[in-house]
Design a protein around this motif. Structure first.
Motif, mmCIF file in Angstrom:
data_model
loop_
_atom_site.group_PDB
_atom_site.id
_atom_site.type_symbol
_atom_site.label_atom_id
_atom_site.label_comp_id
_atom_site.label_asym_id
_atom_site.label_seq_id
_atom_site.Cartn_x
_atom_site.Cartn_y
_atom_site.Cartn_z
ATOM 1 N N MET A 285 0.956 -1.194 0.115
ATOM 2 C CA MET A 285 -0.327 0.415 -0.059
ATOM 3 C C MET A 285 0.869 1.411 0.014
ATOM 4 S SD MET A 285 -2.574 -1.698 2.675
ATOM 5 C CE MET A 285 -3.396 -0.175 3.070
ATOM 6 N N HIS A 339 -14.165 0.725 -3.727
ATOM 7 C CA HIS A 339 -13.782 -0.570 -4.008
ATOM 8 C C HIS A 339 -14.564 -1.552 -2.652
ATOM 9 C CE1 HIS A 339 -10.535 -4.013 -2.540
ATOM 10 N NE2 HIS A 339 -11.320 -3.666 -1.255
ATOM 11 N N SER A 343 -16.318 -5.210 -5.044
ATOM 12 C CA SER A 343 -16.189 -6.510 -4.981
ATOM 13 C C SER A 343 -17.725 -7.246 -4.666
ATOM 14 C CB SER A 343 -14.480 -6.135 -3.508
ATOM 15 O OG SER A 343 -15.605 -4.853 -2.302
ATOM 16 N N ILE A 351 -16.437 -13.811 0.658
ATOM 17 C CA ILE A 351 -15.262 -15.023 1.074
ATOM 18 C C ILE A 351 -15.020 -14.569 2.506
ATOM 19 C CG2 ILE A 351 -13.918 -14.733 -1.226
ATOM 20 C CD1 ILE A 351 -12.819 -12.293 -0.838
HETATM 21 C C1 HEM Z 1 -4.719 -3.432 0.651
HETATM 22 C C2 HEM Z 1 -5.361 -4.376 -0.675
HETATM 23 C C3 HEM Z 1 -7.766 -3.306 0.135
HETATM 24 C C4 HEM Z 1 -7.794 -3.116 0.733
HETATM 25 C C5 HEM Z 1 -6.645 -1.911 2.035
HETATM 26 C C6 HEM Z 1 -9.147 -3.525 0.947
HETATM 27 C C7 HEM Z 1 -9.906 -2.335 1.702
HETATM 28 C C8 HEM Z 1 -11.065 -3.158 2.184
HETATM 29 C C9 HEM Z 1 -11.983 -1.895 3.180
HETATM 30 C C10 HEM Z 1 -11.694 -0.841 3.871
HETATM 31 C C11 HEM Z 1 -13.235 -2.819 2.883
HETATM 32 C C12 HEM Z 1 -14.404 -2.188 3.211
HETATM 33 C C13 HEM Z 1 -15.012 -2.319 4.630
HETATM 34 C C14 HEM Z 1 -14.901 -4.439 4.663
HETATM 35 O O1 HEM Z 1 -16.320 -4.655 4.926
HETATM 36 O O2 HEM Z 1 -13.928 -5.082 5.350
HETATM 37 C C15 HEM Z 1 -13.166 -4.028 1.821
HETATM 38 C C16 HEM Z 1 -13.973 -4.211 1.649
HETATM 39 C C17 HEM Z 1 -14.088 -5.611 0.679
HETATM 40 N N1 HEM Z 1 -13.134 -6.072 0.623
HETATM 41 FE FE1 HEM Z 1 -11.328 -5.134 0.200
HETATM 42 N N2 HEM Z 1 -9.146 -4.572 0.736
HETATM 43 C C18 HEM Z 1 -8.116 -4.848 -0.570
HETATM 44 C C19 HEM Z 1 -8.044 -5.892 -1.078
HETATM 45 C C20 HEM Z 1 -8.300 -6.875 -1.040
HETATM 46 C C21 HEM Z 1 -9.251 -7.246 -2.646
HETATM 47 C C22 HEM Z 1 -7.621 -8.549 -3.024
HETATM 48 C C23 HEM Z 1 -10.137 -8.366 -2.213
HETATM 49 C C24 HEM Z 1 -10.793 -9.985 -3.270
HETATM 50 C C25 HEM Z 1 -10.383 -9.866 -4.381
HETATM 51 C C26 HEM Z 1 -11.209 -7.455 -1.878
HETATM 52 C C27 HEM Z 1 -12.693 -8.085 -1.294
HETATM 53 C C28 HEM Z 1 -13.262 -7.750 -0.262
HETATM 54 C C29 HEM Z 1 -14.457 -8.008 0.137
HETATM 55 C C30 HEM Z 1 -15.502 -8.357 -0.635
HETATM 56 C C31 HEM Z 1 -14.927 -6.872 0.671
HETATM 57 C C32 HEM Z 1 -16.652 -6.809 1.157
HETATM 58 C C33 HEM Z 1 -17.877 -6.271 0.504
HETATM 59 C C34 HEM Z 1 -18.772 -6.041 0.787
HETATM 60 O O3 HEM Z 1 -19.136 -5.166 1.403
HETATM 61 O O4 HEM Z 1 -19.807 -7.231 0.297
HETATM 62 N N3 HEM Z 1 -10.652 -6.833 -0.795
HETATM 63 N N4 HEM Z 1 -11.942 -3.502 1.447
#
Ligand code: HEM
Length: 429
Positions: A285, A339, A343, A351
């Protein structure tokens, strides 16, 4: 070397002559030690009690239907390692997993993996740095990678017909910047604990047991805020300051876990039923770039407010994500390239994310921090879960401006073991 050490260990258990030992050892170093010890015909073993703290409340059960460390509430630290197999014998692998199982079951209870002996021939079985420490909720999770089955087109261990269709190298995603030093592996061990020394001790001793059979390929530590620092036990924040881990399958719902996390009968080969696929990505990051970005832009990147963690346009962290919610000017509250929107998709692909931050000093190429997320996620079918999600993210996630995927691997985490059995039994027997 391992064989020599094993035979030495066997020798210490019965009375043997000095000549026999020297003949069996056949290795200079040990010969020298023996010479210096001035031992006569018999080896005297003086055992002292291993330090094993009372069984603590912070011990996670090891044996069971599933391995621990998947639905276990994330501990403060992770020590993750990927290994290359060096032996060419399948039986060695089965033996390795048997030894690993025994050792892991002891360490998870906060116990040393061997008595402290003053035997002058061998180093102590346990390396000792966890002596007197509590189990610290240690979990040890083992996985096998695609290259265990086939490597350079070779059916290395006669296991090719057992390789699940889902256990193949991940496709290359746009913007991947993968480096060999953080990518792939025949086996993996994920050790999580509330104390990093406890996690390190576990991995170190397991790697030591593997000598002659497997070697370290890459390793990565990770951390979250500690439980002491967060008495309210809120969702941990990542290094961009946002709550990370809000939306996840409910680990208390067997139905959800069977749907999204545990491999089910009929999904593929039976040996993996009750196991799970782990995808790990080492994602750097660019925190310096992020730190020059204003709050509105940061929040639009994720689609959530930084402070509360609520979806944009809503109040509370756990509020429902409403992608139809529009501002007065007709704009989406949650941008189309954010994001969470990407996602989430249509919500069908879920997942179990169990990510940890990492901070590895300086990136020598750029002089900036080498810090980011050790993204660990578990699922039932990567082809229907991680892969489609990452395909969407890699194309247009606004977060890509601030991150770079530098490492990647996929593993099948084996089902749990019954007391008396061993992890990997279903695959190797
Ligand atoms: C440095 C990389 C990443 C950061 C900083 C990050 C951060 C976050 C944050 C802050 C959220 C919103 C809060 C939460 O629901 O947890 C989130 C949700 C999510 N992220 Fe990431 N993420 C990263 C990479 C990824 C990757 C590579 C994937 C999968 C390929 C992924 C899949 C998801 C999913 C499935 C959600 C929930 C979405 C929903 O609300 O249904 N993230 N991520």
């Amino acid at each position: 070397m391992t064989n020599n050490l094993n035979s030495l260990e066997a020798l210490t258990e019965k009375k043997v002559s000095r000549r026999d030992i020297l003949k069996t050892a056949g290795i200079g170093g040990v010969g020298v030690i023996l010479g210096a010890s001035g031992l006569g015909g018999v080896l005297a073993l003086k055992e002292s009690k291993a330090s094993s703290p009372e069984l603590n409340q912070d011990a996670v059960p090891f044996y069971g239907k599933h391995q621990s460390g998947i639905t276990t509430k994330a501990q403060n630290h992770v020590y993750f390692v990927s290994l290359d197999i060096t032996t060419t014998h399948k039986d060695d692998l089965a033996d390795l997993f048997k030894e690993w199982t025994k050792a892991a079951a002891l360490m998870i209870e906060g116990k040393a993996i061997g008595e402290l002996s003053s035997n002058e021939l061998l180093p102590p079985k346990d390396t000792g740095e966890a002596a007197g420490l509590s189990p610290s909720n240690l979990t040890i999770t083992f996985g096998v990678g695609p290259s265990l089955f086939v490597k350079d087109n070779q059916d290395r261990f006669g296991l090719k017909n057992k390789q699940p269709k889902e256990l193949v190298d991940l496709p290359a995603f746009p913007l991947d910047a993968l480096e060999a030093e953080w990518t792939g592996g025949d086996l993996c061990i994920q050790a999580c604990a509330d104390d990093l020394q406890v996690a390190f001790h576990a991995v170190r001793n397991l790697i030591r047991i593997a000598r002659g059979k497997a070697t370290l390929k890459w390793a990565q530590t990770g951390f979250q805020r500690t439980k002491q620092a967060d008495s309210k036990n809120e969702t941990p924040r990542n290094l961009f300051g946002f709550k990370d881990g809000t939306v996840n399958p409910n680990v208390d719902s067997e139905k959800q876990l069977n749907q999204h996390v545990w491999v089910q009968s009929g999904d593929g080969p039976d040996w993996l039923v009750n196991g799970s696929y782990l995808v790990v990505r080492r994602i750097q990051m660019f925190i310096e770039v992020w730190d020059r970005t204003n709050l509105r832009e940061q929040e639009n990147t994720f689609g959530r407010y930084r402070d509360s963690g609520a979806p944009l346009g809503q109040k509370n962290e756990l509020d429902h994500l409403d992608f139809n919610h529009k501002k007065e000017n007709g704009e989406d509250y949650i941008p189309s390239n954010s994001h969470v929107r990407l996602s989430h998709g249509d919500g069908s692909q879920q997942i179990l994310r169990r990510a940890y931050s990492y901070a590895d000093g300086m990136d020598l190429k750029t002089g900036s921090f080498d810090a980011g997320l050790l993204f660990l996620c578990f699922q039932r079918k990567p082809s229907k879960q991680f892969i489609p999600i990452q395909t969407r993210l890699a194309k247009m996630d606004k977060l890509n401006e601030y991150t770079s995927h530098r490492g990647s691997a996929i593993f099948a985490c084996l089902p749990g073991a019954k007391q008396g059995g061993f992890i990997g039994e279903t695959l190797f027997n």
